[in-house]
Every structure is written in C-alpha cells, then in structure tokens.
Design an enzyme around this catalytic site. Structure first.
Site, PDB file in Angstrom:
ATOM      1  N   ASP A 262       0.834  -1.201   0.000  1.00  0.00           N
ATOM      2  CA  ASP A 262       0.000   0.000   0.000  1.00  0.00           C
ATOM      3  C   ASP A 262       0.874   1.259   0.000  1.00  0.00           C
ATOM      4  OD1 ASP A 262      -2.334   1.886   1.029  1.00  0.00           O
ATOM      5  OD2 ASP A 262      -3.244  -0.054   0.612  1.00  0.00           O
TER       6      ASP A 262
ATOM      7  N   HIS B 193      -3.494   5.890   4.144  1.00  0.00           N
ATOM      8  CA  HIS B 193      -4.259   4.739   3.667  1.00  0.00           C
ATOM      9  C   HIS B 193      -3.627   3.417   4.098  1.00  0.00           C
ATOM     10  CE1 HIS B 193      -5.921   1.957   0.562  1.00  0.00           C
ATOM     11  NE2 HIS B 193      -6.960   2.766   0.566  1.00  0.00           N
TER      12      HIS B 193
ATOM     13  N   SER C  26     -11.283  -0.792  -0.058  1.00  0.00           N
ATOM     14  CA  SER C  26      -9.971  -0.809   0.593  1.00  0.00           C
ATOM     15  C   SER C  26     -10.071  -1.204   2.051  1.00  0.00           C
ATOM     16  CB  SER C  26      -9.327   0.585   0.520  1.00  0.00           C
ATOM     17  OG  SER C  26      -8.807   0.849  -0.745  1.00  0.00           O
TER      18      SER C  26
END
EC number: 3.4.21.-
Length: 766
Positions: A135, A210, A544
């Site tokens: 990620d 994220h 996600s």
C-alpha cells in the site's frame, strides 16, 4: 504492444516528461533457486539487447527473483518488441499505475474478544501469522503497532526493515516486523519528480494514511478509548490483533495532483519480496480498470498473486469503488479473494428539527455545537430577480453571498460521491452560511466536513419534504443537532453504493466479487498529517477497508488450519457466509434503485468468521486445476508452461471453464442444457453424509447427481455433476439461486447464477 492509457497515466507522463516507458519483462517460473543466478540471467538478457553492461545497468529498474522470474527495465517500444520475441519471454508489457481502492466491525461479525472460546482465542489472535500489506506505507508511531505482550517474531520470517527518510530499523518491533519501499518503477517513469518538494517520504514511511489504516483493520493491536470526537467510541483493533505486520510501500502521494499513484512494476517487486520474506497473507487494497485477461501478466497483481498462491500465500484484493454500475469489479483472477464492501449495523443519525416541529433524521459526522433555529433556504429565483440562483449542490457557487449568509442551505445533487458534500459545504461556508443539507441518492460515504462544518445528507424523499416545507412557509427555519451513534437494529446492512459490482467483465463464468465485508465509515489509524483526531484515527470508506477485514479473517483461519490451501480458505469463507445480515434480515444493495443483494453484489455473502472455521467441506484447487482453467480459456501451452515452470499440454477438446472447481456456479450463456462437475473435500468429521438442496433460479431446472455424498476414512474427496437447463424461450438477464450440501452440522452453500442466451450477442461467421 498497444494499450489504453488511463487518465492517471496520461497526466503523470505529461507532467513529468516521460520518454522511455518502464516495461515488465515476465519470464514465468524461475529456473534457478539461487536469486543471484536469476539476477545475472536478467542482466545478460538486457545486456545482449542494449549492447553494453553500463546501458543494461542504467536501464534496469527491478529484478523479480524470488517468487518468479522477470525484471522491469526502461525500454523503448522497439526494444520492448525485440525482447518480447525471445523464446524464454512470456510477455513484455508497459508499466501501469494503480490507485488505492476504509471498532464496530469485529463485534458485528461475531468475533468479539470477550468470548473465551472463539476463533480469536483458539489461534492466540493470530500471533504466528504474518500479514503483508502492499500500500502507501506506514506511520510507525501509531499506537496500533504497539507490541505489548507479543512473543518473539515467527521463525519463518526472513524479511526486515529498510532505512530511509525519517525511518530506520528502530521503528520496527515485534508487531511491525517488516517495512520496505519500492519506488524505482515510479521514479523511472517520472524522472523529473522532485522529492525535496514532495510531502511523501523516500522510505517505508507513508504520508498518505491509507496504508496505516488498512494495516490497522487487518492486524492492528488493541488500542482502547478511541473515538472520533465522541462518535463510534470503543477499542480499535485488527481482525488478527496479535498477527505481525509487514508493510511494502509501493504508492506515492503526489501533492501537486492530489492523487496517490502506484506503479505495477513496484507492486510486482513488492509481491516478489513478500513471497521471499515469508508472509502468510498478502492484502492489496489497490485496483485498476480490468483491461486484460486475468491470466495475462499485464495485470501485475494477478501475476504476482498466482505465484504467491502456489506457495501457499492467500492473496486478498479490493473489488474496487466504481459501483453501483454492473461489470465494474476489478482484481478478477480466480486465485485471488476479491472483496466487496457493506455497511455495518451502525448509523450516525443527525436530527434536524423544522419550524413545523417535524424532526428529520439525516446522516452526518458532525460533532460541533447545536445549530439553533436558523433561517433555511433553497436557492431559487422568486420570479422577480435578475440574480443567478441554483439549488444544485455543484453550482451553489453562482448564488450571491447574501442568498446563503447566516442561513442553512438545502441543495440537491445527482452525484453519489462524497465530493459533492464537501464541495457544497465549502461554497456555503465561504458565503457565510451556517450549514448545508445535501439531498441525493441513498449512499454510504460519510466524512466530516472541513472545520466540522454542519453538512447533513438526506435522500431525495426527505429532501423533497424539506423543499416543500420551505416553499410553503414564509419564514422557514431549522435546528441541527450533533450526530449520534446508533448501533444495532433497526439499522440494516447494505452493500455500499460505491462497491464495484459483477458480473466479471473478462471471464463471465468466474464469479466476482467472492465475498463481502464491512467497509463503510471504518475507524482506524492514519498518519498524524491527515487526522482530525490528535491520537491519529479517522473514518474512511471503501473496498480498501473491506479487504483487510478479510485478510485478518484469513490470518486467523490459516493459524487454525495451517494445512489448508488458499483455495480451501476461500471456499470456507464463501460457503459459510451470511446471505442475510447477522440478525437474519435481508441485505440490500444500494443503488438507484435499492434492491435485494445478489451474488454480483456480494459474492457468497457477508463473511461469517466463526462459521468459516468449520465449513465441513471445501472446494479445493491446486496447480493442475489452475492449468486446466488456463487451457479452458485459451491460454497457449507455451505461456502456461513458462508460467508454471514445467511442460504443459492442453487436452483436445479443451476443458470447460464451467468445471473449474470454484465455490460458485456461474453460467453466462445457457442455451438448452449443460452439465458441469464439482469436487468436494471433507475437512470435517471423518464419517459424514451430506444431502443436496437446490434453490432454483427463476425458470431454471437443476439436477444434481448423486444427491448424497458419503465420506469416510478412505474417501476424502467426492465429485458430483450438476445438470442445468432452461425453460425460458427468450434471452434473459441473470437469475440467482444456490446449491447446498448439508449434514447435521454443516450447510455448505454456493451461489448459482444463470443467464439464458438462446441467441448469442456475437458469433464468428467463419
């Protein structure tokens, strides 16, 4: 060599003046166990093409030498074509760019830490499992990476922590055991990129939160007393809270474009390293438009995942956030677990009282003070003005400041995206307004507006009621109270409007998504650069966030059943899933209109972690099954041989894709009748007898032979045939049902999706 270029890639190439593309040269299964020999063979190949060692060295971007063989290099189109013609090369493809696809979850799914006898306790919360997160990097100071009470690092771990900008090995511990970064692919494509002016870091540290958020959901440690300004308060933890986290940063935040970009060459290199390092699960909350067959290496994630799965590593990927339109699902390879997103049984109700004493319950994440009774306006021309007016949320800017100043503004939008809410709030706040009510399609994505400005969402029905109130009252007013957290019934579970939908746009007989998990308004850790909470936690929504939920469950299942293959784990999750919510209520799919959810919305259903521990039977897959699948869809024998590292000959006639042993049956083109085969493996009690039950799709007839399966000490696997025929006289859409094998303890259920196609959409005149 031609391909479609996405908007994201076009902007990057124009912005950073790209000449040579990075190309991925894929060579299939590696021919040597020694990584150094593999690397030397790559350099020799490039040297022979470019003519010198120096040019080969300068061109090389990445070597893939652990899980599979290949490399990424800067090549012109003509050079790429020459190397593609070499017999040992499977494919050469240009690099592409991916993007990221975010307290209550685990209690809702029945995986509460307060239960002394559940999957968490049986696996010591996944302590010996290693979850690889590919990620945007990690914020190592986050409380979710505390290693309090966690034992030594698992002995099968071979990785480590790389030093870089604002990051070194001291940032790792017994929880965060690995941290690496891979940006050479991005930098080779963007040579003028200036890191000194970038907010992101040349290291595993991620400016974009994220990666930290998804790592929290999958395997974050316990962090008590977390809330967002009093909303959704409680203990934050991951699905496998004692599992180890290994972070592989492949995505960079580009602040000038306000996007996050991930090179497929870097992702493939990260997957290669993760295979070598010894991860047990790979979690990728990334996606792109599915332009290529799932077995084509132009889908870098699918290629890396294939090699990972053959080595026993389960790969979990996001379905994408392009819903609710059909055929938008991504990460389509049949060896990947592809995850859709649902809501929780949680709502952030925001009461609004009108001047007629009617209370409207909107949705918001608003924690500011109560807005006392205030003038309420819908901007529209009263009929005697030359000014411009608009009640459309995206066009509030054209209204004069005096229209909105000191008032709460009602507007309408057709957009399902949260950007409409934040934009409307910005326009009203700039004009001196005190709040905004946004009426639109029923949706799920809630975010706090900047500076905790009151921005409340309602559907069209409630919005229209408020509009009629405004028009019928000379002095309309409204009071807005802070949001409140409502948990449990009557809040229903829904597939999120943004969650990408099937059917599979590349191989329609392969059901995607596989499974669904909560992915709406998930509270988890982030960087301190992007948080509204000084402890570093924020709400995010997306597939996600659903993806690491499944990754956490997979880690626990693998800890409990270390001998299960990735396919067996996927089967256990799919066949035991809830097709209702945990309380027995129907799951709906958000969209326009809202409808009951079907397999193209949520695959097998909503994940049920406890049930998945004892599925009874599994639909397993191994290398030979994957080879038969590739033969069935027309992949050439040479490419299959290089992919799997041994000679392969496809049968003639080629096998049917309908016989691929998935925990689902999807028949996209039923003309009259078809017979397919499935095989079940017993992982439950030794002596077991299962009987079949079929929920028939409308107008479809199904016969299963035999109707009873008997397992004992000598019979571990049994095959059965399914004959499917149609009574329809016209082409139809898909109709849905299910096929269930039951004994006294287990119900092994798979979705059944059938479309009648008496006249095909296309045919070959030859």
């Amino acid at each position: 060599m031609g391909r479609a270029v996405s908007w994201r890639e076009r902007v990057l190439r124009e912005r950073y003046s790209i000449d040579n593309y990075v190309h991925i040269v894929y060579l299939g299964e590696k021919q040597h166990d020694d990584p150094e020999l593999v690397t030397k063979s790559h350099h020799r190949m490039l040297w022979s093409l470019l003519g010198s060692k120096e040019d080969a060295h300068n061109s090389m971007v990445h070597n893939f030498r652990h899980g599979f063989s290949g490399f990424a290099a800067k090549l012109t189109e003509s050079q790429a074509k020459k190397i593609a013609d070499l017999p040992e090369v499977v494919h050469v493809i240009p690099d592409k760019f991916y993007k990221p696809a975010t307290t209550r979850t685990w209690d809702y799914l029945g995986l509460s830490a307060t239960n002394p006898k559940n999957l968490l306790s049986e696996t010591i919360m996944g302590e010996q499992m290693i979850i690889g997160i590919i990620d945007t990097g990690v914020w190592p100071e986050s409380e979710v990476f505390n290693d309090n009470g966690i034992g030594p690092v698992p002995s099968h771990w071979k990785g480590g922590c790389e030093s870089g900008e604002d990051f070194n090995s001291s940032h790792c511990n017994k929880k965060l055991i690995g941290a690496k970064y891979f940006i050479n692919g991005f930098l080779a494509e963007n040579e003028s990129f200036n890191f000194t002016e970038s907010l992101d870091f040349i290291s595993p540290r991620g400016y974009n939160g994220h990666g930290t958020h998804v790592a929290t959901i999958a395997g974050g440690s316990y962090v008590p007393n977390i809330s967002y300004k009093g909303l959704a308060g409680g203990t934050v933890r991951g699905g496998a809270p004692r599992a180890r986290i290994a972070v592989y940063k492949t995505c960079l935040y580009l602040d000038d474009l306000d996007i996050t970009s991930c090179s497929s060459a870097d992702i493939l290199k990260a997957m290669d390293e993760a295979i070598h390092d010894g991860v047990d699960v790979l979690s990728l909350s990334l996606g792109f438009e599915p332009l290529y067959p799932e077995t084509d290496v132009r889908d870098g994630i699918a290629t890396g995942a294939f090699h990972a799965v053959l080595k026993g590593i389960t790969v979990v990927c996001a379905a994408g956030n392009a819903g609710p339109a059909a055929q938008t699902v991504t990460n389509l390879a049949p060896w990947i677990i592809t995850v859709a997103a649902t809501t929780l049984d949680r709502s952030f109700v925001t009461p609004m009282t009108l001047g007629n004493n009617k209370v409207i319950l909107g949705q918001a994440i608003y924690t500011g003070p109560e807005v006392a009774f205030t003038s309420l306006v819908y901007p529209e021309n009263p009929g005697n003005s030359n000014e411009s007016f608009s009640g459309t949320c995206e066009r509030l800017l054209i209204n004069s400041n005096r229209t909105m100043a000191g008032k709460v503004v009602l507007c309408f939008t057709e957009s399902p995206y949260s950007i409409s809410v934040s934009r409307a709030a910005r326009y009203v706040k700039r004009a001196g307004g005190l709040g905004v009510i946004i009426a639109g399609q029923p949706g799920n994505v809630l975010r706090p507006c900047l500076d905790d400005f009151p921005c409340v969402s309602v559907d069209y029905e409630l919005g229209t009621y408020i509009l009629f109130y405004i028009r019928s009252n000379g002095s309309p007013v409204v009071k807005i109270q802070p949001s409140r957290t409502l948990i449990g019934q009557p809040v229903g579970t829904k597939v999120a409007s943004f969650s990408s939908r099937g059917p599979n746009p590349i191989s329609a007989a392969i059901l995607k998504p596989d499974i669904a998990a909560p992915g709406v308004s998930i509270l988890a850790a982030t960087t301190t650069n992007t948080t509204f909470n000084d402890r570093g936690f924020i709400f995010l929504s997306g597939t996600s966030m659903a993806t690491p939920t499944i990754s956490g469950v997979v880690a626990l299942l693998k800890a409990l059943h270390p001998d299960w293959s990735p396919a067996a784990i996927r089967s256990a999750i799919v066949t035991t899933a809830w097709r209702t919510d945990p309380f027995g209520e129907q799951i709906f799919a958000e969209g326009s209109p809202r409808k009951p959810a079907d397999p193209f919305d949520y695959g097998g259903g909503l994940v049920n972690p406890e049930k998945a521990t004892k599925p009874g039977l599994v639909y397993d897959l191994g290398l030979e099954d994957y080879v038969l699948y590739m033969c069935s869809i027309g992949y050439n024998e040479s490419s299959i041989s290089q992919l799997v590292g041994k000679g392969t000959v496809c049968s003639n006639p080629k096998p049917s894709v309908l016989d691929f042993n998935l925990p689902s049956i999807t028949i996209p083109n039923l003309k009259e009748e078809v017979t397919l085969t499935r095989t079940l493996t017993n992982v439950g009690p030794l002596d077991s007898v299962y009987r079949v039950a079929v929920e028939l799709p409308l107008g479809i007839q199904v016969t299963v032979t035999p109707e009873t399966l008997v397992f004992n000490s000598t019979t571990k696997g049994v095959s059965f045939k399914v004959r499917v025929s149609t009574t329809h006289k016209i082409n139809t859409g898909y109709y849905f049902g299910s096929l269930t094998w039951s004994d006294s303890l287990h119900n092994v259920t798979i979705p059944l999706s059938v479309r009648t196609q008496l006249l095909p959409y296309y045919y070959d005149e030859n």
